[in-house]
Design a protein around this motif. Structure first.
Motif, PDB file in Angstrom:
ATOM      1  N   GLN A 233      21.654  21.431  45.562  1.00  0.00           N
ATOM      2  CA  GLN A 233      20.287  21.491  45.023  1.00  0.00           C
ATOM      3  C   GLN A 233      19.423  22.341  45.955  1.00  0.00           C
ATOM      4  O   GLN A 233      19.554  22.248  47.180  1.00  0.00           O
ATOM      5  CB  GLN A 233      19.674  20.087  44.968  1.00  0.00           C
ATOM      6  CG  GLN A 233      20.527  19.035  44.277  1.00  0.00           C
ATOM      7  CD  GLN A 233      20.608  19.257  42.778  1.00  0.00           C
ATOM      8  OE1 GLN A 233      19.624  19.625  42.162  1.00  0.00           O
ATOM      9  NE2 GLN A 233      21.793  19.056  42.205  1.00  0.00           N
TER      10      GLN A 233
ATOM     11  N   LEU B  16      15.336  23.041  46.599  1.00  0.00           N
ATOM     12  CA  LEU B  16      13.967  22.657  46.259  1.00  0.00           C
ATOM     13  C   LEU B  16      12.995  23.639  46.921  1.00  0.00           C
ATOM     14  O   LEU B  16      13.096  23.912  48.117  1.00  0.00           O
ATOM     15  CB  LEU B  16      13.657  21.236  46.758  1.00  0.00           C
ATOM     16  CG  LEU B  16      14.045  20.080  45.825  1.00  0.00           C
ATOM     17  CD1 LEU B  16      15.539  19.925  45.742  1.00  0.00           C
ATOM     18  CD2 LEU B  16      13.405  18.793  46.285  1.00  0.00           C
TER      19      LEU B  16
ATOM     20  N   ASN C 288      12.925  21.485  41.956  1.00  0.00           N
ATOM     21  CA  ASN C 288      14.358  21.740  41.982  1.00  0.00           C
ATOM     22  C   ASN C 288      14.653  22.980  41.146  1.00  0.00           C
ATOM     23  O   ASN C 288      14.598  22.944  39.913  1.00  0.00           O
ATOM     24  CB  ASN C 288      15.091  20.524  41.409  1.00  0.00           C
ATOM     25  CG  ASN C 288      16.599  20.664  41.541  1.00  0.00           C
ATOM     26  OD1 ASN C 288      17.101  21.738  41.848  1.00  0.00           O
ATOM     27  ND2 ASN C 288      17.311  19.573  41.330  1.00  0.00           N
TER      28      ASN C 288
ATOM     29  N   HIS D 246      17.362  24.437  40.720  1.00  0.00           N
ATOM     30  CA  HIS D 246      18.671  24.366  40.071  1.00  0.00           C
ATOM     31  C   HIS D 246      18.509  24.099  38.571  1.00  0.00           C
ATOM     32  O   HIS D 246      19.319  24.548  37.762  1.00  0.00           O
ATOM     33  CB  HIS D 246      19.488  23.245  40.719  1.00  0.00           C
ATOM     34  CG  HIS D 246      20.937  23.295  40.349  1.00  0.00           C
ATOM     35  ND1 HIS D 246      21.759  24.324  40.741  1.00  0.00           N
ATOM     36  CD2 HIS D 246      21.718  22.446  39.639  1.00  0.00           C
ATOM     37  CE1 HIS D 246      22.972  24.115  40.267  1.00  0.00           C
ATOM     38  NE2 HIS D 246      22.978  22.972  39.593  1.00  0.00           N
TER      39      HIS D 246
END
Lengths: 300, 268
Positions: free
Chosen positions: B58, B60, B65, B67
């Motif tokens: 992930q 951030l 996030n 992703h």
């Protein structure tokens, strides 16, 4: 908040794209102009031919020749049958003597010298003024069928309204329409191909710029719109050129009809609705071709 | 500000560009990313810019996030991340002014506002005399300053630089580094990918060392190093923007809070 790109920015970028490959843009615009001018010429011919046929239909006369021995009751019966038709504007009945007098007036004096008046043909005639709506050959066929039904009446010798000439005119219009449609399709497809190729080259030549724009946060719409406007500009140039060519052609045509052939005809350029479509056609063709090219080659 | 949790990037050919990298860069921090060629520095920057997506893990940015960020939201995230490349990545057929203005044009700002902000920044970067010159007429150092101006003009919370001094001679490279440090002092989080060991040693800032896609070492900042320019920033760089006037953390938070929400991201 999502804000659209400023119009002046988009137009400037589109103009820069056009300027980057002026010859290609000129060829694209000329192809569009040629295609649209041809569409316009065919539309003009077809529109005026349709107008002519329409006018012919409004002033068409059907002549019903009755047999010489037809009785007044027979004439009245045919007259009644004729009046049942919806497109009948007026009916005139001529006796055999009136018909003979009319024919005498129609013949040149030299032919009549020494001729016995009884030798000049004359028969009862019903002249029918029609108000037919002739939109296609089928309308002529319908009228012919009605004419044939009149011929079937025993007291009627013949009935005619120049159906063959009308059919010939309609055939001419239909052939012109088919040729026009095929040529229009081929030329518009060529014009679209030219715009498509020009936009593709623009996209390739700006590959690095497109990547940079995406990196600094430009949305796909922001990146694509100038290329689409480039297509629209090419199409607009083509449209205006085509409209100019058609205007000149129309003036030449009017001069030819009036001065050379001494005809009291007034050829219409095109109805206003079609002129608007002609002017819009170029930008639409340009936009469609650019959209296909951008969709295929500009991946953001 | 930037957090990576077990991030890996594997290419279809089986090459692991990044392998289980976990790191954190705080608001207002200046970080060097270093390592040999192929260590994963550029890949890491590409992942932060969402030019590529991580295979695992992930990422951030400002608490978001990325992703799970939709493609349609990526441009709005990028507007909050300034980026500078070794090869400058300037639009060659445009002037200095136009190259910088493009970052504001994409936000749909009015022409007068764009002129005001770009001229102010070019003034600060001593480029105003060259504003209407084609970028191709500029020296390497000037071109890199234009690239930095473009990266800064919309006042991003983060500035990423991939080998920003790689194409410059040492003196110009030092000028550019000093400029990036000035920018960082005004609150922008700065991450610089470089393999210039001398520069890293000279500035003594926090350094993340990558090796074959793995985070090998996280060297903390050395408070003051000999030879380091620690004077208060005298540079004429002027933002004159609300973001620059805010404390670093507040500025960064306000800018990135809704980076993935297109309707919330707007030019200040």
């Amino acid at each position: 908040m999502k804000r659209p790109p400023r119009p002046d920015y988009v137009l400037r970028q589109a103009w820069l794209l056009v300027r980057a490959s002026p010859w290609l843009a000129a060829v694209s615009s000329l192809t569009i102009a040629l295609a649209l001018a041809l569409v316009g010429v065919f539309a003009m011919v077809l529109f005026n031919a349709s107008q002519l046929l329409h006018d012919l239909g409004r002033s068409l006369t059907l002549t019903v020749y009755l047999r010489e021995n037809a009785l007044d009751t027979d004439i009245a019966a045919v007259q009644a049958k004729v009046r049942t038709h919806a497109g009948v504007k007026g009916v005139r009945v001529l006796t055999a003597d009136q018909d003979r007098t009319r024919n005498t007036k129609l013949l040149p004096a030299e032919l009549l010298q020494g001729l016995d008046e009884a030798a000049i043909p004359g028969q009862p005639v019903i002249e029918v003024d029609l108000n037919a709506d002739l939109g296609s050959r089928a309308d002529v066929d319908t009228l012919s069928a009605w004419c044939k039904s009149l011929k079937a009446v025993q007291s009627v010798e013949d009935a005619e309204f120049g159906a063959e000439k009308l059919r010939l005119l309609f055939a001419f219009v239909e052939i012109a329409r088919t040729i026009g449609l095929v040529l229009t399709f081929v030329l518009l497809a060529s014009a679209m191909f030219f715009v498509f190729s020009t936009i593709r080259l623009s996209v390739f030549s700006r590959k690095e710029e497109i990547e940079i724009l995406a990196l600094v946060g430009a949305t796909p719409v922001f990146i694509r719109v100038p290329f689409l406007v480039e297509g629209v500009l090419q199409g607009l140039c083509g449209s205006l050129l085509a409209a100019g060519l058609l205007g000149l052609l129309h003036l030449e045509l009017l001069g030819l009809i009036r001065d050379v052939h001494m005809l009291n005809l007034s050829a219409t350029l095109l109805p206003p609705g079609m002129i608007v479509w002609l002017v819009l056609g170029g930008p639409l063709v340009g936009l469609a071709a650019a959209a296909v090219s951008v969709g295929r080659y500009l991946k953001v | 500000m930037i957090q990576l949790y077990h991030v890996s990037k594997r290419y279809p050919n089986g090459c692991d560009a990044l392998n289980d990298v976990t790191l954190r860069i705080r608001e207002g921090e200046f970080v060097f990313l270093t390592g040999a060629s192929g260590a994963g520095k550029s890949t890491l920057l590409r992942l932060l810019l969402v030019m590529e997506r991580a295979t695992e893990g992930q990422i951030l940015i400002g608490g978001r996030n990325i992703h799970v960020l939709r493609d349609s939201s990526v441009p709005f995230l990028r507007r909050n991340i300034g980026v500078v490349f070794q090869d400058f990545r300037l639009i060659k057929n445009r002037t200095v002014f136009e190259n910088v203005a493009i970052a504001l044009e994409i936000m749909g700002l009015g022409r007068k506002e764009i002129e005001r902000r770009v001229n102010q920044l070019l003034e600060g970067l001593r480029l105003i005399q060259r504003a209407h010159s084609p970028v191709t007429d500029l020296s390497g150092g000037e071109q890199q300053r234009v690239a930095i101006a473009r990266a800064l003009v919309n006042e991003p919370a983060i500035l990423l630089a991939d080998e920003p001094t790689g194409n410059l001679d040492p003196e110009l490279g030092h000028d550019i580094m000093q400029l990036l440090i000035d920018i960082n002092r005004r609150g922008t989080t700065v991450a610089v990918a470089t393999h210039d060991a001398y520069m890293i040693e000279h500035y003594g800032l926090r350094t993340l060392v990558l090796h074959k896609g793995k985070l090998l070492e996280d060297r903390p900042r050395v408070s003051v190093r000999p030879g380091q320019d620690v004077r208060p920033p005298p540079s004429p760089l002027v933002y004159g923007s609300p973001l620059a006037m805010q404390p670093p953390v507040a500025a960064a938070e306000s800018s990135l809070a809704s980076a993935a929400d297109p309707d919330a991201v707007e030019a200040p």
